[in-house]
Design a protein around this motif. Structure first.
Motif, PDB file in Angstrom:
ATOM      1  N   HIS A 443       0.847  -1.193   0.000  1.00 49.92           N
ATOM      2  CA  HIS A 443       0.000   0.000   0.000  1.00 49.92           C
ATOM      3  C   HIS A 443       0.880   1.239   0.000  1.00 49.92           C
ATOM      4  O   HIS A 443       1.734   1.421   0.866  1.00 49.92           O
ATOM      5  CB  HIS A 443      -0.942  -0.017   1.200  1.00 49.92           C
ATOM      6  CG  HIS A 443      -2.013  -1.056   1.066  1.00 49.92           C
ATOM      7  ND1 HIS A 443      -2.546  -1.743   2.115  1.00 49.92           N
ATOM      8  CD2 HIS A 443      -2.653  -1.512  -0.057  1.00 49.92           C
ATOM      9  CE1 HIS A 443      -3.468  -2.592   1.667  1.00 49.92           C
ATOM     10  NE2 HIS A 443      -3.549  -2.469   0.352  1.00 49.92           N
ATOM     11  N   GLU A 446       1.839   3.786   2.955  1.00 45.40           N
ATOM     12  CA  GLU A 446       2.409   3.265   4.198  1.00 45.40           C
ATOM     13  C   GLU A 446       3.916   3.473   4.168  1.00 45.40           C
ATOM     14  O   GLU A 446       4.705   2.555   3.953  1.00 45.40           O
ATOM     15  CB  GLU A 446       1.959   1.803   4.361  1.00 45.40           C
ATOM     16  CG  GLU A 446       0.426   1.748   4.462  1.00 45.40           C
ATOM     17  CD  GLU A 446      -0.195   0.363   4.297  1.00 45.40           C
ATOM     18  OE1 GLU A 446       0.553  -0.622   4.243  1.00 45.40           O
ATOM     19  OE2 GLU A 446      -1.447   0.282   4.226  1.00 45.40           O
ATOM     20  N   HIS A 581       2.785  -4.013   6.436  1.00 44.09           N
ATOM     21  CA  HIS A 581       1.882  -2.883   6.206  1.00 44.09           C
ATOM     22  C   HIS A 581       1.958  -1.924   7.387  1.00 44.09           C
ATOM     23  O   HIS A 581       2.669  -2.156   8.358  1.00 44.09           O
ATOM     24  CB  HIS A 581       0.435  -3.389   6.060  1.00 44.09           C
ATOM     25  CG  HIS A 581       0.163  -4.043   4.738  1.00 44.09           C
ATOM     26  ND1 HIS A 581      -0.637  -3.484   3.771  1.00 44.09           N
ATOM     27  CD2 HIS A 581       0.606  -5.219   4.220  1.00 44.09           C
ATOM     28  CE1 HIS A 581      -0.682  -4.280   2.720  1.00 44.09           C
ATOM     29  NE2 HIS A 581       0.061  -5.349   2.964  1.00 44.09           N
ATOM     30  N   SER A 582       1.187  -0.849   7.310  1.00 43.63           N
ATOM     31  CA  SER A 582       0.986   0.008   8.473  1.00 43.63           C
ATOM     32  C   SER A 582      -0.471   0.469   8.418  1.00 43.63           C
ATOM     33  O   SER A 582      -1.061   0.486   7.342  1.00 43.63           O
ATOM     34  CB  SER A 582       1.944   1.211   8.444  1.00 43.63           C
ATOM     35  OG  SER A 582       1.493   2.206   7.537  1.00 43.63           O
TER      36      SER A 582
HETATM   37 ZN   LIG Z   1      -1.686  -1.737   3.998  1.00 50.22          ZN
END
Ligand SMILES: [Zn+2]
Length: 817
Positions: A443, A446, A581-582
């Protein structure tokens, strides 16, 4: 004449008093028409019915002169209470009498007085009783069973202590309220630590379990917690310590901290190619075969203000490939004219239609159709009315307007398809070592995540020469680091729209491809994979091209995702993958999605694997905690749908279900505890760099711990050991389960046959619950063996062979030996 009742009369009276049930049942009035002198049928029959109408039956005081009179009442069959007391004029007794019976006794000379006062409120009592009884009946139904799932305390942020409790009630409704009470440590009174209400965790309309929304700050580590339900259930369990595993500190010369600013994909890719050049003996760059669409867009311009008169044009060439040079002008001829399109080089001019008075008569739709019909113009651009509007509004003249792709990144960011690169790290890169795939930034927004991957690569390479632990990792493993899995989207996030999540590829039809929609295009790369996808009917992705979770036009439509699949196929030695991810501070594993109807998840991992994941999580998350004390909560650890949501078509599921790769997910950026407010605060996608840097440091520690887990797996030659434990027994059955000395699956038979990998497997008794208990109702010879995640079999038993060195134990059932 108190003794005037005749023998016959007495007999009849007795019959009358003892027959009410018969009468009430509708039998013909036994005494009707009898010759009884004192008792007429209509007096007796209707009025003492134990049915719905109580007809004034009451507990009446009767005063008699002596015991002989009491005996007479008894002989008459009068329903006397056991109560009696001396009064001035004799003995007071209490008789249950209908009005007719009372009249009759009075007629016989008995002194029948008033009702016993406290017995008067029959109706009120009855109503009260009905309420109480229905409450009791409901309470009996309600009494719920509480299954403790987890009860843990841990430290986080400045060594503060927190409590986390998860309990499942057999009552799934919203009225069930669970309250937790805990002590202040061993030997302290229950409840001395505090009390708090749990929240009901539901997902997709389904009750999951109760938990604290956030871990509760506590002053002392509790030893035991009791959870009580408003339905009556109660359970007390010990509170265990979560994380804080003692780890050997890194060597004295261990170096870390190699990132000092947020880096775009061009920078991180340059960084890993630089590392490969610097450490050629233990690295190589893997060029992933599918080029991305690139940080590029078609050029656009929009004309008009109101929807009906608005249209937009989109260049056929990308902006960087000439689209930005195309211009469009809308002119108003002086004299009455027809609509006309002319093209000179890359300049398109629309002569709008005018009437005799010189007023424009061209509508947006007419202009769109004229442009798209003109061969020279349509070679340069395509036109469209505004978001599907009919375009009946009149168009205004406009000066020549240059189309633009709007991209703001400096020219140092290439507008060509991006060559994604993974850095392969390992002393022996011939496929013989267990492979680990670490990938970041699926993503775009992030921003912390590529720093995690870069930091990990740097730590490995720069400590290899002098740190024994690092050397073992690189010697024993084959590591693939992909620092940015979504380079185009990430460039867009850095330079154009910081909240960009998806890649940049615009799959929208022209009607939803107007310039104002530009920040909504793209495919969610963590929804475009081929397992448990939107296309398979799973939840948590969208077919809407402007949705944040757009799954794309088809599974694996996006080159970024095809690259991941290619890598894991090309290097089948890859057994572990970490998708970073974040934000939020999560550690998760498959399954990652479910079907909305019935919340049917992809197959859950088996019990041994689930236990292995929990054990690994303790090691990995303790490493995350080392940096600055941050604890990833138990409530944010587990299968994706148990702790977060459904994510149809995510990459961890792709790797696990298609290739058996243990696919984990990190969400870096755990909530920060604010001691001043006593609240946890989320950190967001792009925290100030000082915070982002800390997150990168702590989760790089987590990635290295994953490598340690993978190395332990690679070197695991130890066979598991297991025990059969009888947990309950009654006259007709026995209940047992198995325990193992390390996470392992147990295969067993109950029919005396040889256990194999096709035999029954010990399963979990429910989401986040422990091993099932097996009940047998006759004495049973149980045969079994256990296998750990690395494939070691208990006692070296060969499930496919013929030898009989499996485990065996007789489970006795009483009276059946
Ligand atoms: Zn993500």
């Amino acid at each position: 004449m108190r003794s005037s009742l005749t023998g016959v009369g007495r007999a009849r009276a007795v019959a009358a008093f003892v027959l009410p049930v018969v009468l009430a049942l509708g039998a013909s009035p036994v005494l009707a028409g009898s010759a009884a002198p004192a008792l007429s049928g209509e007096e007796v029959v209707p009025d003492r019915q134990p049915s719905t109408a109580q007809d004034g039956v009451a507990l009446l005081r009767v005063v008699v002169p002596d015991q002989a009179a009491v005996d007479r009442l008894n002989a008459l069959g009068v329903d006397l209470a056991e109560y009696r007391r001396a009064v001035d004029d004799g003995i007071e007794v209490h008789a249950v009498l209908s009005p007719g019976e009372a009249r009759e006794l009075r007629g016989k000379g008995f002194d029948v007085r008033d009702a016993v006062p406290n017995q008067a409120g029959f109706a009120a009592n009855q109503a009260e009783r009905r309420i109480a009884m229905s409450a009791a009946a409901t309470a009996a139904q309600r009494d719920d069973t509480l299954t403790p799932l987890r009860a843990e305390w841990f430290t986080s942020t400045d060594d503060r202590r927190f409590l986390s409790v998860e309990v499942k009630s057999s009552a799934t409704d919203a009225e069930t309220v669970l309250t937790a009470t805990w002590d202040s440590g061993p030997g302290t009174p229950p409840g001395s630590g505090g009390t708090a209400t749990l929240s009901r965790f539901t997902d997709a309309g389904q009750y999951m379990y109760h938990r604290f929304d956030y871990p509760l700050p506590v002053t002392q580590a509790p030893a035991r917690v009791t959870v009580r339900s408003s339905r009556g259930g109660s359970v007390t369990v010990p509170v265990t310590k979560w994380l804080g595993e003692r780890r050997t500190p890194p060597g004295r010369h261990y170096v870390s901290d190699f990132v000092d600013h947020y880096m775009d994909p061009t920078e991180v890719t340059r960084r890993i190619t630089g590392l490969a050049a610097e450490f050629p003996r233990i690295t190589q760059v893997v060029d992933l075969p599918y080029r991305t669409n690139g940080y590029r867009r078609a050029a656009q311009a929009q004309f008009g203000t109101a929807p009906a008169s608005t249209f937009h044009v989109t260049s056929t060439a990308y902006g960087s490939q000439g689209g930005n040079d195309v211009s469009l002008a809308l002119t108003r001829p002086e004299t009455a004219s027809a609509l006309k399109v002319s093209v000179t080089g890359k300049d398109v001019v629309v002569g709008l239609a005018t009437d005799a008075s010189g007023a424009i008569t061209s509508t947006a739709r007419q202009v769109v159709e004229a442009l798209n019909a003109d061969p020279a113009a349509s070679a340069l651009l395509r036109a469209s009315t505004y978001r599907g509007d009919r375009g009946d509004g009149l168009v205004a003249a406009a000066p020549a307007t240059r189309l633009t792709d709007g991209l703001k990144a400096p020219q140092s960011v290439s507008r060509e398809p991006f060559q994604m690169k993974a850095l392969r790290i390992g002393a022996k890169r011939d496929g013989s070592r267990v492979g680990v795939f670490l990938y970041c930034q699926e993503h775009a927004r992030e921003w912390v995540t590529p720093l995690v991957c870069v930091e990990t690569a740097e730590r490995l390479l720069r400590n290899y020469a002098h740190d024994p632990r690092t050397r073992k990792i690189i010697d024993d493993l084959d590591i693939f680091v992909l620092p940015t899995a979504n380079p185009d989207g990430a460039h867009y996030s850095f330079y154009d729209y910081n909240m960009q999540r998806k890649n940049m590829t615009n799959h929208c039809p022209a009607r939803s491809a107007d310039p104002a929609s530009r920040n909504s295009w793209g495919v969610d790369l963590n929804r475009n994979f081929s397992v448990g996808s939107l296309f398979d009917g799973y939840s948590g992705a969208s077919s809407d091209c402007t949705s944040a979770v757009f799954a794309g036009p088809a599974e694996l439509s996006e080159p970024e995702d095809r690259n991941q699949v290619w890598l894991t196929r090309k290097y089948p030695n890859i057994r572990f993958a970490m998708n970073t991810h974040s934000y939020g501070g999560y550690f998760m594993w498959p399954p990652g999605s479910y079907k909305e109807a019935g919340r049917e998840t992809l197959p859950r991992v088996d019990l041994g694997t689930e236990n292995y994941f929990w054990e690994a999580s303790r090691h990995i998350l303790s490493a995350v905690q080392e940096r600055r004390g941050t604890a990833i909560w138990p409530g944010r650890t587990g299968p994706v749908p148990d702790v977060l949501y459904s994510a149809a078509g995510n990459s961890a599921d792709e790797h696990w279900y298609n290739r058996g790769i243990i696919g984990w997910d990190f969400e870096v950026g755990a909530d920060l505890y604010d001691a001043a407010t006593g609240r946890f605060q989320p950190v967001g996608f792009q925290p100030p760099f000082t915070e982002g840097h800390e997150e990168a440091m702590e989760f790089s520690g987590g990635q290295i711990a994953i490598l340690e887990v993978a190395r332990a797996y690679a070197n695991d030659r130890r066979r598991p050991d297991s025990e059969l434990k009888v947990t309950g027994r009654d006259d007709s059955s026995a209940t047992f389960t198995f325990t193992t000395d390390e996470p392992a699956n147990v295969y067993y038979t109950l029919d005396g046959s040889r256990p194999t990998l096709n035999s029954r497997k010990l399963v979990s008794s429910g989401v986040r619950e422990g091993a099932q208990r097996i009940t047998v109702n006759r004495t049973t010879e149980v045969h079994w063996f256990s296998v750990d995640v690395a494939g070691n079999v208990e006692r070296g038993y060969r499930p496919g062979g013929t030898d009989r060195n499996y485990r065996s134990q007789r489970v006795e059932v009483r009276g059946n030996r």
